[in-house]
Design a protein around this motif. Structure first.
Motif, short mmCIF file in Angstrom:
data_model
loop_
_atom_site.label_atom_id
_atom_site.label_comp_id
_atom_site.label_asym_id
_atom_site.label_seq_id
_atom_site.Cartn_x
_atom_site.Cartn_y
_atom_site.Cartn_z
N PHE A 114 0.86 -1.17 0.00
CA PHE A 114 0.00 0.00 0.00
C PHE A 114 0.91 1.23 0.00
CE2 PHE A 114 -4.16 -1.81 0.90
CZ PHE A 114 -3.84 -3.06 1.41
N LEU A 115 0.78 2.10 -1.01
CA LEU A 115 1.57 3.33 -1.11
C LEU A 115 0.64 4.51 -1.23
CD1 LEU A 115 4.11 2.23 -3.88
CD2 LEU A 115 4.52 2.29 -1.43
N SER A 116 1.02 5.64 -0.68
CA SER A 116 0.21 6.85 -0.81
C SER A 116 1.09 8.07 -0.95
CB SER A 116 -0.70 7.01 0.41
OG SER A 116 -1.49 8.18 0.27
N ARG A 127 -12.49 16.93 -10.55
CA ARG A 127 -13.24 16.56 -9.35
C ARG A 127 -13.06 17.65 -8.30
NH1 ARG A 127 -16.54 11.89 -9.84
NH2 ARG A 127 -15.52 10.64 -11.42
N PRO A 128 -14.16 18.10 -7.69
CA PRO A 128 -14.01 19.09 -6.61
C PRO A 128 -13.43 18.42 -5.37
CG PRO A 128 -16.30 18.42 -6.83
CD PRO A 128 -15.55 17.74 -7.94
N GLY A 129 -12.79 19.21 -4.55
CA GLY A 129 -12.25 18.67 -3.31
C GLY A 129 -10.92 17.98 -3.51
N LYS A 130 -10.44 17.39 -2.42
CA LYS A 130 -9.15 16.71 -2.42
C LYS A 130 -9.35 15.25 -2.05
CE LYS A 130 -6.99 21.00 -1.27
NZ LYS A 130 -6.88 21.88 -0.14
N TYR A 131 -8.40 14.43 -2.48
CA TYR A 131 -8.48 12.99 -2.29
C TYR A 131 -7.15 12.44 -1.81
CZ TYR A 131 -12.80 13.17 -4.98
OH TYR A 131 -14.07 13.44 -5.41
N TYR A 132 -7.23 11.40 -1.00
CA TYR A 132 -6.05 10.62 -0.62
C TYR A 132 -5.90 9.54 -1.68
CZ TYR A 132 -6.76 12.83 3.89
OH TYR A 132 -6.92 13.75 4.88
N ASP A 133 -4.70 9.40 -2.23
CA ASP A 133 -4.49 8.32 -3.19
C ASP A 133 -3.93 7.11 -2.48
OD1 ASP A 133 -1.84 9.24 -2.81
OD2 ASP A 133 -1.27 8.54 -4.78
N MET A 134 -4.23 5.92 -3.00
CA MET A 134 -3.71 4.69 -2.42
C MET A 134 -3.39 3.71 -3.56
SD MET A 134 -2.73 2.98 0.22
CE MET A 134 -3.36 3.86 1.62
N TYR A 135 -2.12 3.54 -3.79
CA TYR A 135 -1.62 2.58 -4.77
C TYR A 135 -1.60 1.22 -4.08
CZ TYR A 135 2.18 0.36 -7.53
OH TYR A 135 2.97 -0.48 -8.28
N ILE A 136 -2.21 0.23 -4.71
CA ILE A 136 -2.22 -1.12 -4.13
C ILE A 136 -1.59 -2.07 -5.14
CG2 ILE A 136 -3.64 -3.00 -3.21
CD1 ILE A 136 -5.72 -0.86 -2.46
N GLY A 137 -0.63 -2.83 -4.68
CA GLY A 137 0.05 -3.75 -5.58
C GLY A 137 0.68 -4.90 -4.83
N GLU A 138 1.49 -5.64 -5.56
CA GLU A 138 2.18 -6.81 -5.02
C GLU A 138 3.66 -6.50 -4.97
OE1 GLU A 138 2.42 -11.64 -5.88
OE2 GLU A 138 1.33 -10.34 -7.24
N SER A 139 4.28 -6.80 -3.84
CA SER A 139 5.69 -6.50 -3.64
C SER A 139 6.54 -7.76 -3.79
CB SER A 139 5.88 -5.91 -2.24
OG SER A 139 7.24 -5.68 -2.00
N PHE A 140 7.53 -7.66 -4.66
CA PHE A 140 8.51 -8.72 -4.84
C PHE A 140 9.86 -8.19 -4.36
CE2 PHE A 140 5.21 -9.51 -7.95
CZ PHE A 140 5.00 -10.88 -7.83
N SER A 141 10.85 -9.04 -4.27
CA SER A 141 12.15 -8.60 -3.77
C SER A 141 12.81 -7.56 -4.67
CB SER A 141 13.08 -9.79 -3.57
OG SER A 141 13.31 -10.42 -4.82
N ASP A 142 12.54 -7.60 -5.97
CA ASP A 142 13.21 -6.69 -6.89
C ASP A 142 12.29 -5.74 -7.65
OD1 ASP A 142 12.06 -8.71 -8.37
OD2 ASP A 142 13.76 -8.95 -9.72
N HIS A 143 10.98 -5.83 -7.44
CA HIS A 143 10.04 -4.93 -8.12
C HIS A 143 8.66 -5.02 -7.47
CE1 HIS A 143 9.09 -8.75 -10.08
NE2 HIS A 143 7.94 -8.21 -10.47
N VAL A 144 7.80 -4.10 -7.88
CA VAL A 144 6.40 -4.13 -7.44
C VAL A 144 5.51 -4.17 -8.68
CG1 VAL A 144 6.78 -2.91 -5.27
CG2 VAL A 144 6.19 -1.61 -7.30
N ARG A 164 1.66 -3.16 -9.90
CA ARG A 164 0.46 -2.40 -9.55
C ARG A 164 -0.79 -3.21 -9.83
NH1 ARG A 164 -2.03 2.38 -13.11
NH2 ARG A 164 -3.70 3.03 -11.72
N TRP A 165 -1.73 -3.18 -8.89
CA TRP A 165 -3.04 -3.77 -9.12
C TRP A 165 -4.02 -2.66 -9.44
CZ3 TRP A 165 -7.42 -4.01 -5.48
CH2 TRP A 165 -8.49 -4.75 -5.99
N ASN A 166 -4.17 -1.69 -8.57
CA ASN A 166 -5.06 -0.56 -8.79
C ASN A 166 -4.64 0.62 -7.93
OD1 ASN A 166 -7.45 -0.75 -10.62
ND2 ASN A 166 -7.73 -2.68 -9.53
N THR A 167 -5.12 1.79 -8.33
CA THR A 167 -4.94 2.99 -7.52
C THR A 167 -6.33 3.52 -7.18
OG1 THR A 167 -2.83 3.53 -8.57
CG2 THR A 167 -3.96 5.31 -7.41
N PHE A 168 -6.56 3.73 -5.89
CA PHE A 168 -7.84 4.23 -5.41
C PHE A 168 -7.65 5.65 -4.89
CE2 PHE A 168 -8.17 -0.30 -5.27
CZ PHE A 168 -9.49 -0.58 -5.59
#
Length: 153
Positions: free
Chosen positions: A88-90, A99-116, A118-122
């Motif tokens: 989980f990254l933000s 879009r009006p207003g502000k949003y918190y972003d949340m990158y969700i993915g799978e972590s490997f030893s040498d790379h990540v 991405r699954w989705n960003t919310f």
């Protein structure tokens, strides 16, 4: 899509799950990270970073999303079955184009030893009442309902 990957690869601070108080998320299968924002070299349709706001913690946003979006829980279980780690990254509080207003972003993915991977960003509204999803192919911002209709995968 590349913005999130570049941000997360450029400067990532991996933290333990101790910031998260959710007891149903095992610490051995989840990594939480905060990334430092890097301004894009060229203007793009991607959300722009707001630097004068203090965001909620990654743990708070993660807990809210895991509880509110069952697809995230299913993805997490699939990753754990593969003996991998969910990441989980933000970037914190941002403005989302058209879009009006502000949003918190949340990158969700799978972590490997040498790379990540991405699954989705919310995007979670500042008042935590709206969830948006970035289309991984087009980069368009969708409502949670639109994302589900397209076959949230």
């Amino acid at each position: 899509m590349n913005r999130s990957i570049l941000h997360s690869i450029s400067i990532i601070v991996i933290m333990g799950l101790t910031a998260c108080e959710s007891s149903d998320i095992p610490t051995e299968s989840v990594q939480i990270a905060n990334s430092v924002s890097i301004s894009p070299a060229q203007p793009s349709a991607a959300p722009q970073i707001v630097t004068n706001e203090k965001p909620k913690s990654v743990g708070e946003i993660m807990d809210f999303l895991v509880q509110s979006v069952p697809e995230i829980r299913q993805y997490k279980q699939m990753i754990e079955t593969n003996k991998s780690k969910v990441l989980f990254l933000s970037d914190g509080l941002i403005s989302v184009l058209d879009r009006p207003g502000k949003y918190y972003d949340m990158y969700i993915g799978e972590s490997f030893s040498d790379h990540v991977v991405r699954w989705n960003t919310f995007y979670v509204s500042e008042d935590m009442k709206e969830i948006l999803v970035e289309d991984v192919i087009t980069g368009n911002i969708l409502t949670l309902e639109e994302w589900r209709k397209r076959g949230a995968k």
